[in-house]
Write an enzyme that holds these catalytic residues in place. Structure first.
Site, PDB file in Angstrom:
ATOM      1  N   GLY A 239       2.780 -13.024   0.819  1.00  9.54           N
ATOM      2  CA  GLY A 239       3.028 -11.456   0.535  1.00  9.54           C
ATOM      3  C   GLY A 239       2.832 -10.739   1.627  1.00  9.54           C
ATOM      4  O   GLY A 239       1.830 -10.758   2.470  1.00  9.54           O
TER       5      GLY A 239
ATOM      6  N   THR B 290      -3.637 -10.626   5.263  1.00  5.65           N
ATOM      7  CA  THR B 290      -3.523 -10.843   3.823  1.00  5.65           C
ATOM      8  C   THR B 290      -4.170  -9.603   3.099  1.00  5.65           C
ATOM      9  O   THR B 290      -5.464  -9.313   3.553  1.00  5.65           O
ATOM     10  CB  THR B 290      -4.127 -12.096   3.142  1.00  5.65           C
ATOM     11  OG1 THR B 290      -4.154 -11.779   1.614  1.00  5.65           O
ATOM     12  CG2 THR B 290      -5.422 -12.507   3.679  1.00  5.65           C
TER      13      THR B 290
ATOM     14  N   ASP C  18      -5.598  -9.660   0.447  1.00  2.79           N
ATOM     15  CA  ASP C  18      -6.488 -10.262  -0.390  1.00  2.79           C
ATOM     16  C   ASP C  18      -7.746 -10.176   0.374  1.00  2.79           C
ATOM     17  O   ASP C  18      -8.873 -10.562  -0.121  1.00  2.79           O
ATOM     18  CB  ASP C  18      -6.028 -11.653  -0.761  1.00  2.79           C
ATOM     19  CG  ASP C  18      -5.211 -11.397  -2.063  1.00  2.79           C
ATOM     20  OD1 ASP C  18      -4.644 -10.416  -2.430  1.00  2.79           O
ATOM     21  OD2 ASP C  18      -4.589 -12.574  -2.217  1.00  2.79           O
TER      22      ASP C  18
ATOM     23  N   GLY D 115      -5.101  -9.201  -5.889  1.00  2.01           N
ATOM     24  CA  GLY D 115      -6.615 -10.040  -5.338  1.00  2.01           C
ATOM     25  C   GLY D 115      -6.530 -11.163  -6.352  1.00  2.01           C
ATOM     26  O   GLY D 115      -7.479 -10.813  -7.140  1.00  2.01           O
TER      27      GLY D 115
ATOM     28  N   LEU E 145       3.004  -1.112  -5.075  1.00  3.90           N
ATOM     29  CA  LEU E 145       2.840   0.229  -4.547  1.00  3.90           C
ATOM     30  C   LEU E 145       1.207   0.013  -3.507  1.00  3.90           C
ATOM     31  O   LEU E 145       1.440   0.784  -2.421  1.00  3.90           O
ATOM     32  CB  LEU E 145       2.398   1.135  -5.818  1.00  3.90           C
ATOM     33  CG  LEU E 145       3.515   1.466  -6.549  1.00  3.90           C
ATOM     34  CD1 LEU E 145       3.057   2.535  -7.662  1.00  3.90           C
ATOM     35  CD2 LEU E 145       4.843   1.932  -6.003  1.00  3.90           C
ATOM     36  N   GLN E 146       0.404  -0.783  -3.880  1.00  3.38           N
ATOM     37  CA  GLN E 146      -0.847  -0.867  -3.057  1.00  3.38           C
ATOM     38  C   GLN E 146      -0.498  -1.595  -1.654  1.00  3.38           C
ATOM     39  O   GLN E 146      -1.300  -1.001  -0.793  1.00  3.38           O
ATOM     40  CB  GLN E 146      -1.856  -1.385  -3.711  1.00  3.38           C
ATOM     41  CG  GLN E 146      -1.848  -2.795  -4.140  1.00  3.38           C
ATOM     42  CD  GLN E 146      -2.515  -3.515  -5.149  1.00  3.38           C
ATOM     43  OE1 GLN E 146      -3.849  -3.470  -5.214  1.00  3.38           O
ATOM     44  NE2 GLN E 146      -1.768  -3.802  -6.241  1.00  3.38           N
TER      45      GLN E 146
END
Ligand code: F6P
Length: 420
Positions: free
Chosen positions: A12, A141, A143, A190, A297-298
């Site tokens: 991602g 990442t 996350d 996440g 969006l984030q």
């Protein structure tokens, strides 16, 4: 003769992964006697397997510099997992064929845990198949779940976006709650780790501020306790702001919001926890709600990126090349926290073997006893990561982002390779 380098983006994407790319390419250009051209993989490792390489030497210094303020993966990314050497030797032999054909001696792979596993496996090809390869992972990442490094590029900016959005929406619902909406729910990414959800907690400065509830993947969803907390928040403050991680799990261990789809790594595609939580609030407590799913969006929000994050993303790309030039192999540069306040950090290193496929969860002492908030220790960790603004240039009222030429490298093998 200098060997060429292969650079690829994987997994991602983030709003700052291109800053790492700029760090790699600009630094490699400083060592023309050691590193020849940097070839980027179109769509990650798939670009190597299919001999679809991008010649970054065709890009001007200005274009490469503009990557520092451009979100997304400028060369295309992929979700593609290389199997073990024994399971799919053909894939590794193919990579070597391509690397030999294009005289590639350096491999820089920019990604998260799964991608560092790929870097690690490629680093083993040298030994296993007798092809010398310098292999350095570049962490990334949103996350924030890579071990060893203090944090992962991409996370600080998502954390900032989530904290900003939580605060802004909290102001909104507070002004409406007397006669209308009483509950606002923000869903954040996440998958397994609650770092991003925790960042929503930074929006709260004083008692009564939102978020009043954070739902973490690390804490099993307790419906009665959750509804009680929503009711209390509305009773005490007039409204309730909730940040929910997409990875929240039910008592039976299944995700609250699983779409049924899985990616190449076997990860469940998530999304929709906010809808479920909001509807629950309506059906059980009767409160009017609004909700938002921050989704792409984030992680695309470069306009509100954290300056700290941009600087670290660039520095890690730069360090990856410096390490390679220094003759290091099978490692990943990492951020080492020197102090919390003032936040000081430096670059260290982690062995790919220690990073591949390890997920770092939110520690217990970062979550409050009731399971719905963050502790001061968590705040101390998170706060510096969202510090500073690094706005992109604007044109016609919109951020101006670069689109590279992405000129292909002339194929030398021209043989087809089927991606499984
Ligand atoms: O890379 C991590 C991540 O952003 C997760 O937080 C999220 O669940 C996932 O990627 C989404 O992946 P994709 O864009 O492949 O659907």
């Amino acid at each position: 003769m200098p060997k060429n380098a292969f650079y690829a983006q994987s997994g991602g994407v983030t709003s700052v992964i291109n800053a790492s790319a700029a760090g790699v390419i600009e630094t490699a250009r400083k060592y023309p006697d050691i590193i020849g051209n940097v070839y980027a993989g179109r769509n990650g490792i798939i670009g190597a397997l299919t001999e679809d390489l991008i010649d970054t030497s065709q890009e001007s210094a200005e274009s490469i510099a503009a990557l520092k303020h451009t979100p997304s993966g400028a060369f295309g990314s992929c979700r593609y997992k290389l199997k073990g050497l024994e399971e799919n030797r053909a894939e590794y032999e193919r990579l070597i064929e391509i690397f030999k054909a294009h005289d590639i001696g350096y491999f820089f792979y920019n990604g998260g845990g799964d991608s560092q596993d790929t870097s690690n496996k490629v680093s083993q090809i040298g030994k296993a198949l007798g092809y010398p390869m310098t292999c350095i992972g570049v962490p990334k990442t949103i996350d924030n779940d890579l071990p060893i490094t203090d944090n992962c590029p991409g996370f600080g900016s998502v954390a900032k976006y989530v904290a900003v959005s939580t605060r802004e929406a909290a102001y909104d619902v507070e002004s409406m709650c007397k006669t209308s909406t009483k509950v606002f729910v923000l869903e954040v990414m996440g998958r397994h780790a609650g770092w991003i959800a925790a960042a929503g907690g930074l929006a709260k400065e004083a008692e009564g501020d939102g978020p009043h509830i954070i739902l973490f993947p690390e804490i099993t969803f307790d419906q009665p306790a959750f509804l009680k907390k929503v009711q209390e928040s509305v009773d005490n403050h007039g409204f309730c702001v909730i940040v929910v991680s997409e990875g929240v799990k039910k008592p039976d261990g299944s995700f609250l919001a699983e779409s049924g789809l899985k990616d190449a790594f076997g990860h469940a595609q998530l999304g929709g926890a906010a809808t479920i939580v909001a509807q629950l609030v309506k059906s059980e407590l009767g409160f009017k709600y609004h909700y938002a799913i921050a989704d792409y969006l984030q992680r695309a929000a470069r306009h509100i990126a954290s300056k700290t994050d941009v600087e670290q993303a660039y520095a890690l790309g730069q360090a990856a090349v410096e390490f390679a030039v220094a003759g290091k192999n099978a490692i990943m540069p990492a951020v080492v926290r020197v102090s919390d306040n003032p936040y000081k950090w430096k670059i260290g290193e982690a062995k790919l073997d220690d990073v591949a496929n390890v997920e770092k969860m939110l520690p217990k002492n970062y979550i409050t006893k009731d399971g719905f908030g963050i502790t001061d220790a968590c705040r101390t960790y998170l706060q510096p990561l969202i510090e500073g603004e690094d706005y992109p240039p604007y044109r016609n009222g919109l951020p101006y982002y670069i689109r590279l030429k992405n000129a292909p490298v002339k194929k030398k093998l021209n043989t087809e390779f089927k991606i499984k």
